[in-house]
Design a protein around this motif. Structure first.
Motif, PDB file in Angstrom:
ATOM      1  N   ASN A  57     -19.152  32.556   8.600  1.00  0.00           N
ATOM      2  CA  ASN A  57     -19.698  31.293   9.095  1.00  0.00           C
ATOM      3  C   ASN A  57     -18.694  30.457   9.877  1.00  0.00           C
ATOM      4  O   ASN A  57     -18.906  29.268  10.083  1.00  0.00           O
ATOM      5  CB  ASN A  57     -20.259  30.476   7.929  1.00  0.00           C
ATOM      6  N   ASP A 100     -15.746  29.295   9.180  1.00  0.00           N
ATOM      7  CA  ASP A 100     -14.956  28.257   8.514  1.00  0.00           C
ATOM      8  C   ASP A 100     -13.565  28.736   8.128  1.00  0.00           C
ATOM      9  O   ASP A 100     -12.793  27.997   7.518  1.00  0.00           O
ATOM     10  CB  ASP A 100     -15.690  27.735   7.280  1.00  0.00           C
ATOM     11  N   ASP A 116     -15.864  28.237   0.654  1.00  0.00           N
ATOM     12  CA  ASP A 116     -16.337  28.254   2.026  1.00  0.00           C
ATOM     13  C   ASP A 116     -17.566  27.358   2.163  1.00  0.00           C
ATOM     14  O   ASP A 116     -17.960  26.673   1.222  1.00  0.00           O
ATOM     15  CB  ASP A 116     -16.622  29.685   2.495  1.00  0.00           C
ATOM     16  N   ARG A 117     -18.156  27.332   3.337  1.00  0.00           N
ATOM     17  CA  ARG A 117     -19.271  26.422   3.592  1.00  0.00           C
ATOM     18  C   ARG A 117     -20.482  26.716   2.718  1.00  0.00           C
ATOM     19  O   ARG A 117     -21.323  25.845   2.522  1.00  0.00           O
ATOM     20  CB  ARG A 117     -19.673  26.498   5.067  1.00  0.00           C
ATOM     21  N   THR A 121      -8.350  32.340   2.598  1.00  0.00           N
ATOM     22  CA  THR A 121      -8.067  32.006   3.988  1.00  0.00           C
ATOM     23  C   THR A 121      -6.944  32.904   4.482  1.00  0.00           C
ATOM     24  O   THR A 121      -6.306  33.622   3.707  1.00  0.00           O
ATOM     25  CB  THR A 121      -7.636  30.542   4.122  1.00  0.00           C
ATOM     26  N   ASP A 147     -14.435  36.071  11.991  1.00  0.00           N
ATOM     27  CA  ASP A 147     -14.942  34.781  11.528  1.00  0.00           C
ATOM     28  C   ASP A 147     -14.548  33.666  12.494  1.00  0.00           C
ATOM     29  O   ASP A 147     -15.340  32.766  12.777  1.00  0.00           O
ATOM     30  CB  ASP A 147     -14.398  34.494  10.130  1.00  0.00           C
ATOM     31  N   ALA A 166     -16.378  30.266  15.014  1.00  0.00           N
ATOM     32  CA  ALA A 166     -16.023  28.882  14.681  1.00  0.00           C
ATOM     33  C   ALA A 166     -16.675  27.844  15.596  1.00  0.00           C
ATOM     34  O   ALA A 166     -17.213  26.843  15.113  1.00  0.00           O
ATOM     35  CB  ALA A 166     -14.509  28.717  14.682  1.00  0.00           C
ATOM     36  N   ASN A 226     -18.891  25.146  13.908  1.00  0.00           N
ATOM     37  CA  ASN A 226     -18.404  23.772  13.876  1.00  0.00           C
ATOM     38  C   ASN A 226     -19.355  22.811  14.570  1.00  0.00           C
ATOM     39  O   ASN A 226     -19.348  21.603  14.290  1.00  0.00           O
ATOM     40  CB  ASN A 226     -17.023  23.688  14.541  1.00  0.00           C
TER      41      ASN A 226
END
Length: 592
Positions: free
Chosen positions: A154, A156, A185-186, A193, A385, A389, A393
């Motif tokens: 997603n 993030d 995560d979202r 990470t 990923d 972004a 975002n």
């Protein structure tokens, strides 16, 4: 209410004004009004700032406008919000409809930002199981975890376990989380990470390098091979006691007279014999390791303090016999030589990395993760990923746009102008609800955070204000409101009187008056106010006089009782003073 025209000094936009509440207030009704708002002189605005809390409008919409996050919205922030929203709508006049949902077709996709925002809006709807929807609402963007609940990546920067189908990578993610920790995560799932991944593999390499030093030939770090740790532990367990024994023996060699006290006095054994004790009791363990004699070796099998038998047996099995073979005694030089063998091992242990990776996973698993290309596979996932972004975002921008699309025009009609306040079919966003008290309803009620500060300024309004503390029925919620009374009289409005307050959502609250700003409610009350004040003053004086007379009567009765039985004296001459005539005074008051 009337209208006037005024031309701005900017692009020539002709503003139309309404006379509302004795003020000329700008009418915001069209696309051109919105686009030209930046040129409207702030002195013509109805307000110059407002709080982000305590208003009857979605606080999230206000937070999107409050860019400096100081809890207040000011003119520049509102203008920036209008410009940004108009930039992202094909037709800015869409704002004036205040629709609950934003049509996707209304998003301006003629520039990159709009294209990205439109793609993000469609992705949100797809993630929510509504790929064919043609509009998006604040409810669709309210829960990021729900939006990303069914997506692998997603954008993030966090890779949860379910972001991959590779069983080895799933296990690797679990192991990294166990050692380093995780980041949500979202979607709300724990993951790693790139920073956590890099930290893990860097620490893992440091740990393996530290282990490899011990295996290097000639290092002397592991004098007993794989059994070095157990051997060192055996030495540590009894080293202080063995050193104590040899020190006592050397002192006995120095002076034979010290032998008896060094072995503890016979009296101590007599005291010990009177108790119930075990062989490992602290009283026993404090005695010497073995019988002390001048320069005497340490016996290894017989004559050992029973509290230390097990520890000495482990030392003999793990250290002494592997080096010196079967022995019955151990000399001090032999002991010192054995201890010296562990010096390199102890120095190596002192340099152990602070990381717990080896302790948690074991050296074999760590070596496997370093040699099977796992870090490179993780880096590829992070890159995949990261490519998502920008689109992911933009979800916050979508959330901002759908909120401002719905609420911005309402805010303008309560900020630039107070049009909603004077409209018969609407309420202003600062109107909190309706107060029912003393057989009347008050619709001009606002939330108040500090009664003292508010009332100090509110006296200038020349309005009769009542401050009420409100408690939610059946709950712990509390709030304070100020209500304006504009009809009737104030005779029955007193501190402590109760009423009922209904908020804009229909919730009912118990309301209690805690403070009053007293001003005439009407012309009629203003006319009679001086007379009512005089009446109250006279009534108070009458009460004081009556109380004074009653006290005098009581004093006379008390004096008469005290003089009972005494000779009655001649009555005093009648006073020349005229007695107070209550009836006459009341008549004068009635005439007034």
């Amino acid at each position: 209410m009337g209208g006037i025209n005024l031309r701005s000094n900017g692009n020539g936009h002709r503003w139309r004004f309404l006379r509302l509440g004795g003020l000329d207030q700008a009418r915001i009704e069209s696309r051109d009004d919105l686009l030209s708002l930046i040129e409207l002189d702030p002195k013509l605005w109805a307000a110059l700032s407002c709080p982000t809390r305590g208003l009857e409008i979605d606080s999230k919409s206000l937070d999107f406008i409050d860019t400096d996050k100081d809890g207040r919205i000011r003119v520049p922030e509102l203008l920036a919000a209008v410009q940004w929203t108009c930039h992202l709508l094909k037709n800015p006049e869409e704002l004036t409809y205040s629709r609950a949902s934003l049509p996707l077709a209304a998003i301006n996709d003629t520039h990159e930002e709009g294209q990205q925002l439109l793609a993000s809006a469609r992705q949100i709807l797809k993630n929510l199981g509504k790929p064919d929807s043609t509009e998006i609402s604040p409810g669709d963007t309210a829960d990021p975890a729900k939006i990303f609940a069914h997506t692998r990546l997603n954008g993030d920067g966090v890779i949860p376990e379910d972001a991959t189908d590779d069983a080895a990578l799933k296990a690797g993610i679990r192991d990294i989380i166990a050692c380093i920790g995780s980041t949500a995560d979202r979607s709300g799932h724990p993951g790693i990470t790139k920073e956590l991944s890099d930290s893990f593999f860097n620490e893992a390499r440091g740990c393996i390098a530290w282990l490899d030093r011990a295996d290097a030939k000639g290092s002397g770090i592991l004098p007993f091979g794989d059994q070095t740790a157990a051997a060192a532990a055996s030495v540590d367990a009894i080293q202080a006691k063995v050193n104590d024994y040899f020190a006592r023996c050397r002192l006995a060699a120095f002076d034979a007279r010290a032998t008896v006290p060094l072995n503890r006095a016979e009296k101590e054994f007599e005291i010990l014999a009177l108790r119930t004790f075990s062989a490992t009791a602290s009283e026993v363990s404090d005695f010497p390791l073995a019988h002390v004699g001048p320069d005497q070796p340490l016996p290894l099998r017989k004559g050992i303090n029973p509290a230390w038998t097990d520890a000495l047996d482990a030392l003999r099995a793990n250290v002494i016999e592997p080096r010196l073979g079967p022995k019955e005694t151990l000399t001090q030089p032999e002991w010192l030589k054995l201890c010296a063998e562990f010096s390199a091992y102890r120095a190596w242990l002192a340099e152990k990395p602070a990381s717990n990776i080896i302790d948690v996973l074991g050296a074999t698993r760590v070596r496997e993760m370093l040699t099977n290309g796992m870090q490179a596979k993780f880096d590829a996932l992070f890159a995949e990923d990261q490519a998502l972004a920008p689109q992911a975002n933009a979800i916050e921008s979508v959330d901002r746009l759908v909120h401002l699309h719905r609420d911005l025009f309402t805010l303008l009609n309560n900020f630039v102008a107070l049009r909603d306040f004077y409209a018969s079919d609407k309420k202003a966003i600062f109107q909190a609800g309706t107060l029912y008290l003393d057989g009347r309803s008050c619709e001009l009620c606002i939330r108040v955070n500090d009664v003292g500060k508010h009332s100090a300024i509110a006296t200038l309004s020349r309005t009769y204000l009542v401050y009420c503390e409100c408690a939610r029925r059946g709950g712990t919620e509390r709030m304070t409101i100020a209500a304006a009374f504009t009809a009737g009289d104030s005779d029955q409005l007193l501190v402590g009187r109760n009423g009922v307050f209904f908020d804009r959502a229909g919730g009912d609250w118990d309301a209690t008056i805690v403070k009053i700003v007293d001003n005439p409610i009407s012309i009629r009350q203003a006319f009679w106010s001086p007379y009512k004040k005089l009446a109250r003053m006279v009534a108070e004086q009458l009460q004081k006089i009556a109380a004074s007379k009653a006290a005098a009567v009581e004093d006379n009765m008390a004096a008469a009782a005290a003089n009972a039985g005494k000779k009655v004296e001649a009555p005093p001459a009648k006073s020349a003073a005229t007695p107070f005539d209550v009836g006459k005074f009341a008549g004068i008051f009635a005439a007034i």
